[in-house]
Design a protein around this motif. Structure first.
Motif, PDB file in Angstrom:
ATOM      1  N   ARG A  67      36.041  36.555  50.112  1.00 36.09           N
ATOM      2  CA  ARG A  67      35.846  36.714  48.658  1.00 36.09           C
ATOM      3  C   ARG A  67      36.769  37.797  48.105  1.00 36.09           C
ATOM      4  O   ARG A  67      37.373  37.635  47.043  1.00 36.09           O
ATOM      5  CB  ARG A  67      34.394  37.058  48.352  1.00 36.09           C
ATOM      6  CG  ARG A  67      33.450  35.918  48.568  1.00 36.09           C
ATOM      7  CD  ARG A  67      32.022  36.318  48.260  1.00 36.09           C
ATOM      8  NE  ARG A  67      31.098  35.239  48.565  1.00 36.09           N
ATOM      9  CZ  ARG A  67      29.800  35.378  48.596  1.00 36.09           C
ATOM     10  NH1 ARG A  67      29.256  36.564  48.338  1.00 36.09           N
ATOM     11  NH2 ARG A  67      29.028  34.368  48.882  1.00 36.09           N
ATOM     12  N   VAL A  68      36.851  38.913  48.826  1.00 32.79           N
ATOM     13  CA  VAL A  68      37.723  40.011  48.383  1.00 32.79           C
ATOM     14  C   VAL A  68      39.184  39.563  48.365  1.00 32.79           C
ATOM     15  O   VAL A  68      39.951  39.919  47.462  1.00 32.79           O
ATOM     16  CB  VAL A  68      37.522  41.254  49.275  1.00 32.79           C
ATOM     17  CG1 VAL A  68      38.606  42.290  49.041  1.00 32.79           C
ATOM     18  CG2 VAL A  68      36.155  41.862  49.023  1.00 32.79           C
ATOM     19  N   ASP A  69      39.573  38.768  49.352  1.00 38.11           N
ATOM     20  CA  ASP A  69      40.940  38.252  49.392  1.00 38.11           C
ATOM     21  C   ASP A  69      41.222  37.375  48.183  1.00 38.11           C
ATOM     22  O   ASP A  69      42.284  37.467  47.561  1.00 38.11           O
ATOM     23  CB  ASP A  69      41.151  37.474  50.693  1.00 38.11           C
ATOM     24  CG  ASP A  69      42.595  37.076  50.891  1.00 38.11           C
ATOM     25  OD1 ASP A  69      43.477  37.875  50.513  1.00 38.11           O
ATOM     26  OD2 ASP A  69      42.840  35.977  51.429  1.00 38.11           O
ATOM     27  N   THR A  70      40.264  36.544  47.825  1.00 44.25           N
ATOM     28  CA  THR A  70      40.416  35.692  46.638  1.00 44.25           C
ATOM     29  C   THR A  70      40.534  36.545  45.378  1.00 44.25           C
ATOM     30  O   THR A  70      41.405  36.301  44.527  1.00 44.25           O
ATOM     31  CB  THR A  70      39.218  34.734  46.517  1.00 44.25           C
ATOM     32  OG1 THR A  70      39.111  33.986  47.721  1.00 44.25           O
ATOM     33  CG2 THR A  70      39.385  33.794  45.349  1.00 44.25           C
ATOM     34  N   ILE A  71      39.682  37.544  45.264  1.00 48.51           N
ATOM     35  CA  ILE A  71      39.715  38.428  44.090  1.00 48.51           C
ATOM     36  C   ILE A  71      41.039  39.173  44.031  1.00 48.51           C
ATOM     37  O   ILE A  71      41.657  39.315  42.962  1.00 48.51           O
ATOM     38  CB  ILE A  71      38.520  39.411  44.121  1.00 48.51           C
ATOM     39  CG1 ILE A  71      37.221  38.651  43.890  1.00 48.51           C
ATOM     40  CG2 ILE A  71      38.683  40.509  43.090  1.00 48.51           C
ATOM     41  CD1 ILE A  71      35.970  39.472  44.148  1.00 48.51           C
ATOM     42  N   THR A  72      41.515  39.645  45.176  1.00 46.48           N
ATOM     43  CA  THR A  72      42.780  40.387  45.214  1.00 46.48           C
ATOM     44  C   THR A  72      43.950  39.514  44.777  1.00 46.48           C
ATOM     45  O   THR A  72      44.815  39.955  44.023  1.00 46.48           O
ATOM     46  CB  THR A  72      43.031  40.926  46.634  1.00 46.48           C
ATOM     47  OG1 THR A  72      41.922  41.726  47.020  1.00 46.48           O
ATOM     48  CG2 THR A  72      44.290  41.746  46.693  1.00 46.48           C
ATOM     49  N   SER A  73      43.957  38.275  45.238  1.00 40.89           N
ATOM     50  CA  SER A  73      45.051  37.387  44.823  1.00 40.89           C
ATOM     51  C   SER A  73      44.972  37.091  43.328  1.00 40.89           C
ATOM     52  O   SER A  73      46.003  37.022  42.652  1.00 40.89           O
ATOM     53  CB  SER A  73      45.021  36.092  45.638  1.00 40.89           C
ATOM     54  OG  SER A  73      43.838  35.362  45.374  1.00 40.89           O
ATOM     55  N   ASP A  74      43.755  36.944  42.797  1.00 39.92           N
ATOM     56  CA  ASP A  74      43.608  36.731  41.351  1.00 39.92           C
ATOM     57  C   ASP A  74      44.081  37.946  40.561  1.00 39.92           C
ATOM     58  O   ASP A  74      44.749  37.816  39.527  1.00 39.92           O
ATOM     59  CB  ASP A  74      42.153  36.412  40.999  1.00 39.92           C
ATOM     60  CG  ASP A  74      41.718  35.044  41.504  1.00 39.92           C
ATOM     61  OD1 ASP A  74      42.605  34.236  41.861  1.00 39.92           O
ATOM     62  OD2 ASP A  74      40.489  34.805  41.568  1.00 39.92           O
ATOM     63  N   VAL A  75      43.742  39.136  41.040  1.00 35.50           N
ATOM     64  CA  VAL A  75      44.171  40.365  40.359  1.00 35.50           C
ATOM     65  C   VAL A  75      45.691  40.496  40.414  1.00 35.50           C
ATOM     66  O   VAL A  75      46.326  40.911  39.432  1.00 35.50           O
ATOM     67  CB  VAL A  75      43.474  41.598  40.981  1.00 35.50           C
ATOM     68  CG1 VAL A  75      44.123  42.887  40.521  1.00 35.50           C
ATOM     69  CG2 VAL A  75      42.000  41.603  40.617  1.00 35.50           C
ATOM     70  N   ALA A  76      46.289  40.128  41.536  1.00 33.56           N
ATOM     71  CA  ALA A  76      47.755  40.189  41.642  1.00 33.56           C
ATOM     72  C   ALA A  76      48.397  39.223  40.649  1.00 33.56           C
ATOM     73  O   ALA A  76      49.409  39.553  40.009  1.00 33.56           O
ATOM     74  CB  ALA A  76      48.192  39.858  43.066  1.00 33.56           C
ATOM     75  N   GLU A  77      47.801  38.057  40.480  1.00 37.84           N
ATOM     76  CA  GLU A  77      48.328  37.093  39.519  1.00 37.84           C
ATOM     77  C   GLU A  77      48.190  37.609  38.087  1.00 37.84           C
ATOM     78  O   GLU A  77      49.125  37.500  37.282  1.00 37.84           O
ATOM     79  CB  GLU A  77      47.592  35.758  39.670  1.00 37.84           C
ATOM     80  CG  GLU A  77      48.138  34.652  38.803  1.00 37.84           C
ATOM     81  CD  GLU A  77      47.396  33.340  39.013  1.00 37.84           C
ATOM     82  OE1 GLU A  77      47.451  32.509  38.093  1.00 37.84           O
ATOM     83  OE2 GLU A  77      46.780  33.166  40.073  1.00 37.84           O
ATOM     84  N   VAL A  78      47.040  38.204  37.779  1.00 35.62           N
ATOM     85  CA  VAL A  78      46.837  38.762  36.437  1.00 35.62           C
ATOM     86  C   VAL A  78      47.814  39.909  36.189  1.00 35.62           C
ATOM     87  O   VAL A  78      48.377  40.040  35.089  1.00 35.62           O
ATOM     88  CB  VAL A  78      45.370  39.243  36.275  1.00 35.62           C
ATOM     89  CG1 VAL A  78      45.199  40.089  35.031  1.00 35.62           C
ATOM     90  CG2 VAL A  78      44.442  38.037  36.216  1.00 35.62           C
ATOM     91  N   THR A  79      48.044  40.737  37.198  1.00 39.81           N
ATOM     92  CA  THR A  79      48.992  41.841  37.057  1.00 39.81           C
ATOM     93  C   THR A  79      50.404  41.329  36.797  1.00 39.81           C
ATOM     94  O   THR A  79      51.126  41.868  35.943  1.00 39.81           O
ATOM     95  CB  THR A  79      48.982  42.710  38.327  1.00 39.81           C
ATOM     96  OG1 THR A  79      47.652  43.174  38.547  1.00 39.81           O
ATOM     97  CG2 THR A  79      49.904  43.890  38.198  1.00 39.81           C
ATOM     98  N   ALA A  80      50.789  40.291  37.506  1.00 42.88           N
ATOM     99  CA  ALA A  80      52.113  39.712  37.285  1.00 42.88           C
ATOM    100  C   ALA A  80      52.225  39.141  35.876  1.00 42.88           C
ATOM    101  O   ALA A  80      53.247  39.319  35.191  1.00 42.88           O
ATOM    102  CB  ALA A  80      52.389  38.629  38.324  1.00 42.88           C
ATOM    103  N   ASN A  81      51.168  38.482  35.425  1.00 44.04           N
ATOM    104  CA  ASN A  81      51.178  37.932  34.057  1.00 44.04           C
ATOM    105  C   ASN A  81      51.242  39.044  33.013  1.00 44.04           C
ATOM    106  O   ASN A  81      51.953  38.929  32.010  1.00 44.04           O
ATOM    107  CB  ASN A  81      49.946  37.057  33.825  1.00 44.04           C
ATOM    108  CG  ASN A  81      49.997  35.774  34.632  1.00 44.04           C
ATOM    109  OD1 ASN A  81      51.060  35.358  35.068  1.00 44.04           O
ATOM    110  ND2 ASN A  81      48.853  35.158  34.827  1.00 44.04           N
TER     111      ASN A  81
END
Length: 145
Positions: A67-81
């Motif tokens: 779950r944390v890995d999924t959240i981290t990847s989502d946060v990385a995507e939001v940061t890039a956006n």
């Protein structure tokens, strides 16, 4: 009794004493081994449930890490956006905003020159201290001296 019989009797007594000591030692060893067997059986009974609980805890931790890995990847995507949006806004509005600020400064400077304030140096108050105009970073024209 002859000397050989007395010697045989002494050897038989010592042999009986030795066998008695060995029997006591073997009895104590048997008791120690029995207690060790009981201890190992008790540890086994307690260790099996503990291993089951540890296995369940590891499964739960693995699920949480997924779950944390999924959240981290989502946060990385939001940061890039957000970074892309920030650079887009900076490039779209930054240039014109700088031009508007420069134009405003030019208008204020022109109005100041028209009013006659350009030649006077004014003192500025900074945190309760009066700083002369010469220390504010203005360059004085040395040819006028």
């Amino acid at each position: 009794m002859s000397g050989g019989e007395v010697a045989g009797l002494i050897v038989a007594v010592f042999w009986a004493i030795l066998v008695s000591f060995l029997a006591v030692a073997l009895a104590r060893l048997a008791r120690t081994l029995q207690r060790t067997t009981e201890l190992v059986a008790g540890i086994t009974q307690q260790a099996v449930p503990l291993l089951g609980e540890a296995s369940e805890a590891l499964r739960t931790a693995h699920t949480q890490l997924d779950r944390v890995d999924t959240i981290t990847s989502d946060v990385a995507e939001v940061t890039a956006n957000a970074s892309a949006l920030s650079s887009t806004v900076a490039s779209a509005l930054g240039g014109p905003l700088v031009k508007v600020a420069a134009f405003g400064y030019g208008v204020r400077r022109a109005v100041g020159l028209q009013a006659g304030d350009a030649g006077r140096a004014r003192a500025r108050t900074v945190k309760g201290k009066v700083v002369p105009a010469a220390r504010r970073g203005r360059r004085r024209n040395r040819t006028e001296d």
